[in-house]
Design a protein around this motif. Sequence first.
Motif, PDB file in Angstrom:
ATOM      1  N   CYS A 137       0.866  -1.189   0.000  1.00 47.78           N
ATOM      2  CA  CYS A 137       0.000   0.000   0.000  1.00 47.78           C
ATOM      3  C   CYS A 137       0.897   1.231   0.000  1.00 47.78           C
ATOM      4  O   CYS A 137       1.764   1.379   0.882  1.00 47.78           O
ATOM      5  CB  CYS A 137      -0.903  -0.009   1.229  1.00 47.78           C
ATOM      6  N   ARG A 139       0.997   5.433   0.115  1.00 44.37           N
ATOM      7  CA  ARG A 139       0.197   6.603   0.500  1.00 44.37           C
ATOM      8  C   ARG A 139       1.036   7.876   0.352  1.00 44.37           C
ATOM      9  O   ARG A 139       2.230   7.889   0.679  1.00 44.37           O
ATOM     10  CB  ARG A 139      -0.289   6.463   1.940  1.00 44.37           C
ATOM     11  N   THR A 144      -4.267   7.053   0.002  1.00 44.85           N
ATOM     12  CA  THR A 144      -3.731   5.849  -0.645  1.00 44.85           C
ATOM     13  C   THR A 144      -3.768   6.051  -2.153  1.00 44.85           C
ATOM     14  O   THR A 144      -4.822   6.333  -2.736  1.00 44.85           O
ATOM     15  CB  THR A 144      -4.548   4.609  -0.256  1.00 44.85           C
TER      16      THR A 144
END
Length: 850
Positions: A137, A139, A144
Amino acid sequence: MDLNDSTSLAELMSRYVSTEAGFGVPKDGWRICLAHEFKEKRKPFQAKDVSLANMIEHVSLGVRYLRWWYKKTQVEKKAPFIDMFRALPLRQIYGAPLGGIGGGSITRGWRGDFCRWQLNPGMYHYKTVIANQFTVCLRRGGQTVYQQVLSTERPPTLQGWNWGYCGEYAFYHALYPRAWTVYHLPGQNVTLTCRQVSPVIPHDYKDSSLPVAVFVWDIENKNDYELDVSIMFTMVNGSGHKDDKSGGHWNEPFHLEKDGESVSGVLLHHQTPVNPYTLCIAAREKSGQEISHQTAFSPKGTCSALWSDLMTDGRLDSPKDSSPPTQKGEEVAAALAVSCSVPANSHNSVEFSLAWDMPKITFGSRERIYLRRYTRYYGSKGDAAPSLSHYALTHYSKWEESIDEWQRPILQDGSLPAWYKSALFNELYFVVDGGTVWVELPEDADISGGLRPEDGGLPAQPELVKEYGRFAYLEGQEYRMYNTYDVHFYASFALIMLWPKLALSVQYDIAGSVVQHDPTERLNLMNGRYSPVKTRGVVPHDIGDPDDEPWVRANAYLIHDTADWKDLNLKFVLQVYRDYYLTQDEQYLKDMWPICQTVMETELKFDKDGDGLIENSGYADQTYDGWKVTGPSAYCGGLWLASVCMMCKMARVLNCESVYECYRDILERGSAAFDKLLWNGKYYNYDSSGRSLSNSVMSDQCAGQWFLRASGLGDDDYQAFPKEKICSALKSVFDLNVMSFAGGQMGAVNGMRPEGVPDHSSVQSDEVWVGVVYGLAATMIHEGMTEEGMRTAEGCYRAVWERMGMAFQTPEAYCEKGIYRSLAYMRPLSIWAMQLALNNQPNHNKTTDK
């Protein structure tokens, strides 16, 4: 010798579109793009592949095997030790296995899948658990911008996750016991390198036993702005087996602080009635990083909640309580995430571990309980997973230092080709992934077979076995017998060079079984006759089937009467002296000496005409048990003479002059008879029968000389074969079995006719056996034919690892076209015999790559 390396690498990496090289990935090893597809698709050997002549000859065997197979599978509900009707299909997916030696193994494929499981000792389960994944993930500014499962799969389940990572942007690189996967994230200017580390360390008998592996994720941010990056590790409680749904399994979070270091994670308790275990996913706490978890989630359905949980802020909810036990039919999984910031044009790393704690094991018959080796250091209560994880995460850098120190001299040797460096280390996978068990010697165990030292036997509990435990590995994942001795003869070079105490422990077990007698009558499938399971004075074929009771009931192999084979006893003697030569363990030699005398006395009964040479009848030996032989043969005759030679040497070392004189006389007579009966001017005939095929060229005809050279013998008083004849025989093998077979590109075929066509007289004669080829190559190197030896072995590596897609499952055998036999086999560990031969070269020039 290395002209094709760039071409082969280009083929396996041809679909890689990125220019990213990854973080700290070495030059040498086996490398493949995640989008690669192997063009060659082979099938396992089946009954239809047997020639009509062989089928007619063995029709009775087929009928007897079918009856036995039906009783085993349908009545006893057991798995056959060899299943001729359900051979493993080829899955071109496997990578380096996880974990140390003997504590169970989990294989992670080269595309990142957790796909091969051996937690129950010796019993394999081939299932890709799709929910076992790493997810990234990214960000920026609190939002995100990218979240992706790092898998090329598009499964029908877990539809709430973002699957289908483009494999053209990633590659896998294996240099066992480590592996690297490099993921370039398209459009993100970020590269991830996952480094997989297992504690497989030569001459280490503590950390090498630990059932744990570490995943170090190096994150390279090549943007002009900072990113927050999270890596999530998800794991199902189980292995994809039906017992995952048996109910009663539960998860719990944990935190462990020790010596100023902390780790956190989730324990997955798998509560099966037999061999229960705990899986553990954990991460190391580091400044500026945050660990979060989800104790339990269902790996069925869309699983959108977990995905959304991570996407919201790059973290998971982290509930504090344990999950309730699963209901029957229900599965449960856990997730662990580590979040960190990565500055612009900079790098950061996060560290995960996977451990499994199955301290007590029983085999199929459940008669005895064994403690795995690592319980000596972590206890047997089943609560070791947090401590194992903590130790791994805080000590893996020391493991890597030891691995680097071990591998560096070979990797920096500029005289060695790149393919060889990859083969040498990557073939070691089988030491861990060979159904391997390493257990403590029970306090009430007696390995002597009942014969004490004062009567020519062993101590009940030899000090070496008490200190280093018992070790066993399968003949192959499809040939389920532990410590199959004729195959261990080849594979043992890896153990004696890297973990010599384990090699000696195996020898003590075998020696104790020599004096045992099991009069139980059983049917031999080959000839249809009944004979005792185990005859006194004879080395057993194996120490047992993991689906039965190894170390208690030997000789799971019931095709032939093992008392008929000549080579097993000889291979025991050959290994005893070789092991002494390499270890200089005087107590070991003294303990083994009376057993050597016992087995050689058994062998002398087969010298029918008193010429100092033993004879064969029926089938050659255990190794080539499908290839008929009559009279003295090159293979067994050569092993016999080498054994006699070593008896002479051992007698001298131990000051047993009368024994020396006895075997010296046998050696002189036997060598003369061997030459007279088998030498044809260019090589040693297959056998001395005079049959039309007796002059076939056997690739393994110099196996006896191989062991003599590996043991520092073969010259002067300890010479069994004239050097010029050995070199001539090896040249014939190279010219015919290697260069006249498959264009010299596939190694050495077992049997070749003098006119240059393969010997098709048996199933085995026209096969290539990878482990035999590595041993042949070692023999060539010992005799100064280094270029020929390397060329011979190179053909096998290129065929198996680069064309057939059999990485980390090297088979016992393959034919020139179409088929293979017995995936993931023990014998190819013999490649370490090549390294021993190179080490022993007096003028081996070693140049260091800059």
